[in-house]
Design a protein around this motif. Structure first.
Motif, PDB file in Angstrom:
ATOM      1  N   GLU A 241       0.831  -1.205   0.000  1.00  0.00           N
ATOM      2  CA  GLU A 241       0.000   0.000   0.000  1.00  0.00           C
ATOM      3  C   GLU A 241       0.864   1.252   0.000  1.00  0.00           C
ATOM      4  N   LYS A 242       1.942   1.211   0.728  1.00  0.00           N
ATOM      5  CA  LYS A 242       2.839   2.363   0.781  1.00  0.00           C
ATOM      6  C   LYS A 242       3.476   2.628  -0.577  1.00  0.00           C
ATOM      7  N   VAL A 243       3.928   1.582  -1.257  1.00  0.00           N
ATOM      8  CA  VAL A 243       4.564   1.741  -2.571  1.00  0.00           C
ATOM      9  C   VAL A 243       3.554   2.248  -3.599  1.00  0.00           C
ATOM     10  N   ARG A 244       2.345   1.750  -3.566  1.00  0.00           N
ATOM     11  CA  ARG A 244       1.323   2.219  -4.497  1.00  0.00           C
ATOM     12  C   ARG A 244       1.007   3.699  -4.298  1.00  0.00           C
ATOM     13  N   ALA A 245       0.936   4.144  -3.053  1.00  0.00           N
ATOM     14  CA  ALA A 245       0.700   5.574  -2.788  1.00  0.00           C
ATOM     15  C   ALA A 245       1.855   6.424  -3.320  1.00  0.00           C
ATOM     16  N   GLU A 246       3.070   5.951  -3.157  1.00  0.00           N
ATOM     17  CA  GLU A 246       4.226   6.694  -3.687  1.00  0.00           C
ATOM     18  C   GLU A 246       4.177   6.781  -5.208  1.00  0.00           C
ATOM     19  N   ILE A 247       3.738   5.715  -5.895  1.00  0.00           N
ATOM     20  CA  ILE A 247       3.648   5.736  -7.362  1.00  0.00           C
ATOM     21  C   ILE A 247       2.605   6.765  -7.817  1.00  0.00           C
ATOM     22  N   THR A 248       1.466   6.817  -7.130  1.00  0.00           N
ATOM     23  CA  THR A 248       0.418   7.774  -7.498  1.00  0.00           C
ATOM     24  C   THR A 248       0.908   9.208  -7.319  1.00  0.00           C
ATOM     25  N   GLN A 249       1.545   9.482  -6.196  1.00  0.00           N
ATOM     26  CA  GLN A 249       2.077  10.829  -5.968  1.00  0.00           C
ATOM     27  C   GLN A 249       3.144  11.187  -7.001  1.00  0.00           C
ATOM     28  N   PHE A 250       3.962  10.248  -7.370  1.00  0.00           N
ATOM     29  CA  PHE A 250       5.011  10.522  -8.355  1.00  0.00           C
ATOM     30  C   PHE A 250       4.420  10.833  -9.729  1.00  0.00           C
ATOM     31  N   ARG A 251       3.390  10.115 -10.145  1.00  0.00           N
ATOM     32  CA  ARG A 251       2.752  10.383 -11.428  1.00  0.00           C
ATOM     33  C   ARG A 251       2.111  11.770 -11.449  1.00  0.00           C
ATOM     34  N   GLN A 252       1.468  12.122 -10.357  1.00  0.00           N
ATOM     35  CA  GLN A 252       0.866  13.449 -10.301  1.00  0.00           C
ATOM     36  C   GLN A 252       1.918  14.545 -10.343  1.00  0.00           C
ATOM     37  N   ARG A 253       3.057  14.295  -9.754  1.00  0.00           N
ATOM     38  CA  ARG A 253       4.103  15.315  -9.721  1.00  0.00           C
ATOM     39  C   ARG A 253       4.842  15.433 -11.046  1.00  0.00           C
ATOM     40  N   THR A 254       5.074  14.333 -11.745  1.00  0.00           N
ATOM     41  CA  THR A 254       5.891  14.340 -12.961  1.00  0.00           C
ATOM     42  C   THR A 254       5.076  14.249 -14.246  1.00  0.00           C
ATOM     43  N   ASN A 255       3.756  14.011 -14.115  1.00  0.00           N
ATOM     44  CA  ASN A 255       2.901  13.855 -15.301  1.00  0.00           C
ATOM     45  C   ASN A 255       3.382  12.709 -16.208  1.00  0.00           C
ATOM     46  N   ILE A 256       3.961  11.701 -15.629  1.00  0.00           N
ATOM     47  CA  ILE A 256       4.399  10.506 -16.374  1.00  0.00           C
ATOM     48  C   ILE A 256       3.472   9.364 -15.982  1.00  0.00           C
ATOM     49  N   LEU A 257       2.766   8.888 -16.992  1.00  0.00           N
ATOM     50  CA  LEU A 257       1.837   7.801 -16.697  1.00  0.00           C
ATOM     51  C   LEU A 257       2.566   6.467 -16.546  1.00  0.00           C
ATOM     52  N   GLU A 258       3.393   6.178 -17.552  1.00  0.00           N
ATOM     53  CA  GLU A 258       4.118   4.920 -17.536  1.00  0.00           C
ATOM     54  C   GLU A 258       5.533   5.157 -18.025  1.00  0.00           C
ATOM     55  N   PRO A 259       6.513   4.537 -17.445  1.00  0.00           N
ATOM     56  CA  PRO A 259       7.886   4.636 -17.963  1.00  0.00           C
ATOM     57  C   PRO A 259       8.044   3.788 -19.210  1.00  0.00           C
ATOM     58  N   GLY A 260       8.954   4.219 -20.053  1.00  0.00           N
ATOM     59  CA  GLY A 260       9.198   3.451 -21.265  1.00  0.00           C
ATOM     60  C   GLY A 260       9.923   2.150 -20.973  1.00  0.00           C
TER      61      GLY A 260
END
Length: 759
Positions: A241-260
Motif C-alpha cells: 500500500e505504501k509503494v502504491r501511494a508513492e507511485i500515485t504521488q510521483f505520477r501526479q508530480r511528474t505527469n508521467i503515466l508509464e515509464p518506457g
C-alpha cells in the motif's frame, strides 16, 4: 699319565639346524609340553567349568524387550526451493535416521520416561512402600507419590529427588539400546532389565514418548510457521500500500503515466516514445523525399540542357507536358505520313510542319517551367526535413530530461510488483502449511510394540560354559607351558645339550641306594635281577673306554655339582661291572673328612681296605676290586691339598690296577674335584634325573672349564623310567621301557647258564 686331556676344554658344538627344522622342533616341543601337562590342563579346565557353572547360577537373569519404530523421512530428504530456479537441498537419509536415533537417547526424552513410569522413586527407595506402590494402579500410585512429595517440600528433598531422577536416567541409558539399519527407516528400541514386564514397559514408554514428541513438534512447528507467515503477510500488505501511494504521488508530480520499456517486443511504450517513433519515421520519409526531388531536378535540368523533353515520370506534377508530348507524337506521325503521301512541298505538309513546331515550342516552354516547379518542390522538401529535425531534437531533449523520472517510476513499479509477488507467495505458503498440518502423514509410527519375553536374554548357559571352557583351556595350556618353562632339572639327553654340557654317557635307572660293601656282596647274586641297571652302567664304562685293556691304567674321576646326585652308586656299580669283566679296579670312595687332628700315614693296601669276596690277595690277581674309604683311611696329610703323598699313592696304585675310580666331592661345594680333574684321564659328572637343575649343571661345567678341567661326559642317575617314557623323548632310556622283555629274557638266560655251570 698323560696330562693333555685335562689341559684341553671340550668344545661342545650343536649341529646346525635349519629354520624350518627349528620351527618344527619348537612346535613339537610345545605339543609335547602340552601333552605332558595334560592332567593339569584338564584340571584347570574342569575348575574353569565349575567356576562358570557357579557364576551362571549367581548371575542375575536379564530380560530384553524390543520395540520397532518406522520413520517416514521421504518429505525430509528433499527441501523445497525458496524461489523458482533455486537448487534443491538433498539430505542423506542415513544421516537423518542417525539423528533420530540420537534424539531417542537424549536426556529430555529419558526424563519424560522416568517421570511417566516413576522410575526415580523405584530406584531411590526399594522398600516395602515402593514394592506396594508397584502393585497399586498407576493413578493411585501417582497420587501417593505426590502426597509424599508435598509432605517433604524442603530444598534438600527436592535436591535428593533430582539426584534420584538423574540416577534413574543414567540407569535407563545404560540399559537402553537404539539400533538403526542404513538400508531402511527402521529404528529398534531395546531395553534390558531383571523384570520382563519392566523391560517391555520401558521400551514402549520410550517409543510412545518419541512419537508424542514428534506430533507435538510438528504441531508447534506448524503454529510457529503460520504465525510467522501471518506477520509477514501483514507487513508485506502494508509495504505494498505504501509503494502504491508513492507511485500515485510521483505520477501526479511528474505527469508521467508509464515509464518506457525501451521498445522491446511485448513491452508497452509511453506517449513520448510513440511520438519519437512517429517523428523519426516522418523525418526519414522527408529525407527520402528531399533526395528524390534533388535527383529529379538534376535529371530534368540535364534533359532540358541537352534539348530534350523530360519524361512523364520526371514531370508527374505537370499533366500539360504529358499532353504536349502526346500531341507532338501525333503531329510527328501525321507529318511523316503526309510527306510520304503528298511530298514535302505540299501546303498541307507545311501546315503540319508549322503545327509540329508550335507544339515543340510550347513543350520547351513547359520544360523550362518544369525546372522551376522541381526547384520549388525541392525547397519545400528541405523545409519539411528541417522542421521535422527540429521537432525531433526538441522531443529527444524532453525525453532525456524526463529519463530520471521514468527510471524512478520504473523502480517504484518494480518494487511494487515484487512486493505483490511476495505477498502472493506468502499467501500460498500459509495455505500449504495449513494443508500440511491437516493432512500430512505422521513422520514416525510404531510398527511393533515391545512384549515381555519369558526367556532370559542373558546369561546364556552355552556361551558362559564355552567361555569357561575356552578360558580354562587357555589358562591351563598357559600354566602348563609356564611349568614346562621352569627349570625342572635334567630329564633327557636334550636337556644336557641345552645346558651346554658335553655328551651324555648314559642314563642309569632308579635303584634303591645301598652300601658299597653290600652291593659288592650281592653283586654275584643280584646282577641278574638288575639287567637294565647293569647294562646302563656298562654303557657308561664303554662310552669312556674303561673296558679297553690295551690302554693301561685309567684314572677316572666321578663327580657331581651338589651332594646326593648318586655318584657313590655309580662308582660302586661301575667298579663292580669292571671287576666282573676281569679288570683290576681300585675304588676311592667318599669325600675327605678334614678334622683338625695329627696327620696319619695311610695304611697299606692289605690293611683296612675292603676286598671283594672271592678275590685273591695278590695285587695282580684277576677279578679284584679294592675299595678305599677316604673318610676312614685317609687323613689330611694324604689328601689332595696336602703333600705329594696322594699323588704318590695314585702313582703306586696305577702300577697294580687297571682302573682307579675316584669319587670326587661336589664341584660347587668342595674344590677337590678341581684339583683331581688335572690328575685323572677321564672326568665323569653325575646329575640326578629331574632333580639337578640345568642352571646348576651349567654353573658347575663352567666352573670346571674355568679351572682347566675337561668333562668327558654326563651320567644321569635315578631315572624314573615310567615318568621318562611320558616325556616322549627318543634317547637311551626310551628303549629300556619298550624292550623290557628283552632284558628279562637276557636275565633269564643268565640264570640258566649259571645253573648249568653249577651242575
Amino acid at each position: 699319565m698323560d696330562s693333555a686331556p685335562y689341559a684341553m676344554l671340550l668344545d661342545h658344538k650343536r649341529p646346525d639346524v635349519s629354520l624350518a627344522g627349528h620351527r618344527e622342533r619348537v612346535a613339537a616341543n610345545t605339543f609335547m609340553s602340552i601333552w605332558r601337562r595334560r592332567y593339569i590342563i584338564v584340571l584347570v579346565v574342569l575348575l574353569a567349568l565349575g567356576a562358570a557353572a557357579a557364576a551362571l547360577m549367581l548371575m542375575p537373569r536379564v530380560y530384553s524387550s524390543e520395540a520397532v519404530i518406522q520413520l517416514e523421512l521421504a518429505h525430509r530428504t528433499s527441501a523445497r526451493p525458496a524461489s523458482a530456479g533455486a537448487p534443491a537441498v538433498v539430505l542423506e537419509p542415513a544421516a537423518l535416521v542417525q539423528n533420530e536415533a540420537r534424539i531417542l537417547r537424549g536426556r529430555p526424552l529419558m526424563r519424560t520416561v522416568v517421570e511417566e513410569l516413576g522410575l526415580a522413586e523405584q530406584a531411590a527407595a526399594p522398600n516395602r512402600l515402593a514394592a506396594l506402590l508397584n502393585f497399586l494402579p498407576a493413578h493411585v500410585a501417582d497420587r501417593v507419590r505426590q502426597l509424599g512429595e508435598r509432605l517433604q517440600p524442603s530444598p534438600a528433598a527436592m535436591e535428593a529427588a533430582e539426584l534420584r531422577r538423574d540416577q534413574a536416567m543414567r540407569d535407563i541409558l545404560s540399559r537402553l539400546s537404539v539400533t538403526t539399519d542404513n538400508r531402511s527407516y527402521l529404528v529398534s528400541i531395546g531395553y534390558r532389565a531383571n523384570d520382563p514386564e519392566l523391560a517391555a514397559r520401558v521400551a514402549n514408554a520410550v517409543a510412545a514418548a518419541y512419537l508424542r514428541r514428534e506430533v507435538e513438534e510438528r504441531r508447534e512447528s506448524a503454529e510457529r510457521r503460520t504465525a510467522w507467515i501471518d506477520d509477514q503477510i501483514q507487513q508485506t500488505s502494508a509495504d505494498l500500500e505504501k509503494v502504491r501511494a508513492e507511485i500515485t504521488q510521483f505520477r501526479q508530480r511528474t505527469n508521467i503515466l508509464e515509464p518506457g520499456r525501451g521498445g522491446a517486443a511485448g513491452d508497452a511504450e509511453n506517449v513520448a516514445q510513440q511520438q519519437l517513433r512517429t517523428l523519426t519515421s516522418q523525418l526519414n520519409a522527408a529525407i527520402l523525399a528531399r533526395m528524390n526531388e534533388e535527383r529529379r531536378l538534376s535529371r530534368v535540368q540535364e534533359i532540358v540542357s541537352a534539348g530534350g523533353t523530360p519524361s512523364a515520370s520526371d514531370v508527374q506534377g505537370q499533366p500539360l507536358i504529358s499532353a504536349l508530348l502526346e500531341r507532338e507524337l501525333v503531329a510527328r506521325r501525321d507529318l511523316g505520313q503526309m510527306q510520304t503521301r503528298l511530298g514535302s512541298q505540299h501546303p498541307r505538309v507545311a501546315e503540319a510542319a508549322a503545327g509540329l513546331a508550335e507544339v515543340r515550342g510550347r513543350l520547351a516552354a513547359e520544360s523550362r517551367r518544369a525546372i522551376d516547379i522541381a526547384r520549388a518542390d525541392l525547397t519545400a522538401a528541405r523545409r519539411t526535413e528541417a522542421e521535422l529535425t527540429a521537432a525531433l531534437q526538441t522531443l529527444q531533449r524532453g525525453m532525456i530530461e524526463a529519463k530520471p523520472d521514468e527510471v524512478a517510476l520504473q523502480s517504484l513499479q518494480t518494487g511494487a510488483q515484487e512486493t505483490q509477488e511476495r505477498l502472493a507467495a506468502l499467501i500460498r505458503s500459509r495455505q500449504q502449511t495449513l494443508a500440511d498440518a491437516a493432512i500430512a502423514p505422521a513422520s514416525a509410527f510404531l510398527v511393533m510394540p515391545a512384549e515381555p519375553m519369558r526367556a532370559a536374554a542373558s546369561p546364556r548357559p552355552m556361551i558362559v560354559m564355552l567361555i569357561g571352557l575356552a578360558g580354562g583351556g587357555i589358562l591351563g595350556i598357559g600354566l602348563g607351558l609356564l611349568l614346562e618353562r621352569r627349570d625342572l632339572g635334567v630329564r633327557t639327553s636334550g636337556d644336557i645339550e641345552e645346558a651346554g654340557g658335553p655328551r651324555c654317557l648314559g642314563m642309569v635307572p632308579s635303584l634303591p641306594s645301598r652300601d658299597v660293601a653290600a652291593m659288592a656282596k650281592e653283586a654275584e647274586h643280584k646282577v641278574s635281577d638288575m639287567p637294565i641297571f647293569q647294562e646302563a652302567i656298562r654303557s657308561v664304562g664303554a662310552s669312556v673306554g674303561l673296558f679297553d685293556a690295551a690302554r693301561g691304567c685309567r684314572l677316572v674321576l666321578v663327580t657331581s655339582a651338589m651332594p646326593g646326585e648318586g655318584k657313590s652308586t655309580v662308582c660302586a656299580a661301575l667298579a663292580c661291572a669292571l671287576a666282573a669283566s676281569g679288570r683290576r679296579v681300585m675304588l676311592i670312595d667318599g669325600v675327605p673328612g678334614r678334622r683338625d687332628v695329627q696327620p696319619v700315614e695311610p695304611a697299606e693296601f692289605g690293611d683296612g681296605n675292603q676286598v671283594v669276596p672271592g678275590s685273591q690277595t695278590d695285587s695282580a690277581a684277576q677279578n679284584t676290586m679294592v675299595v678305599i674309604r677316604r673318610r676312614a683311611s685317609l687323613r689330611a696329610g694324604a689328601d689332595v691339598f696336602g703333600t705329594d703323598r696322594f699323588r704318590a699313592l695314585i702313582e703306586e696304585a696305577s702300577k697294580q690296577f687297571d682302573v682307579i675310580i675316584i669319587e670326587g666331592a661336589p664341584v660347587m661345594l668342595v674344590a677337590d674335584s678341581l684339583v683331581l680333574g688335572r690328575l685323572v684321564d677321564t672326568v665323569i659328572q653325575v646329575v640326578r634325573w629331574a632333580d639337578t637343575k640345568k642352571a646348576i649343571l651349567s654353573a658347575s661345567l663352567e666352573r670346571m672349564r674355568d679351572h682347566g678341567v675337561a668333562v668327558d661326559g654326563i651320567v644321569v642317575t635315578r631315572v624314573n623310567l615310567r615318568r621318562h617314557a611320558a616325556l616322549r623323548f627318543m634317547d637311551q632310556c626310551s628303549f629300556y621301557v619298550k624292550e623290557r622283555r628283552f632284558y628279562d629274557r637276557l636275565a633269564g638266560n643268565g640264570r640258566a647258564s649259571r645253573r648249568a655251570r653249577a651242575i
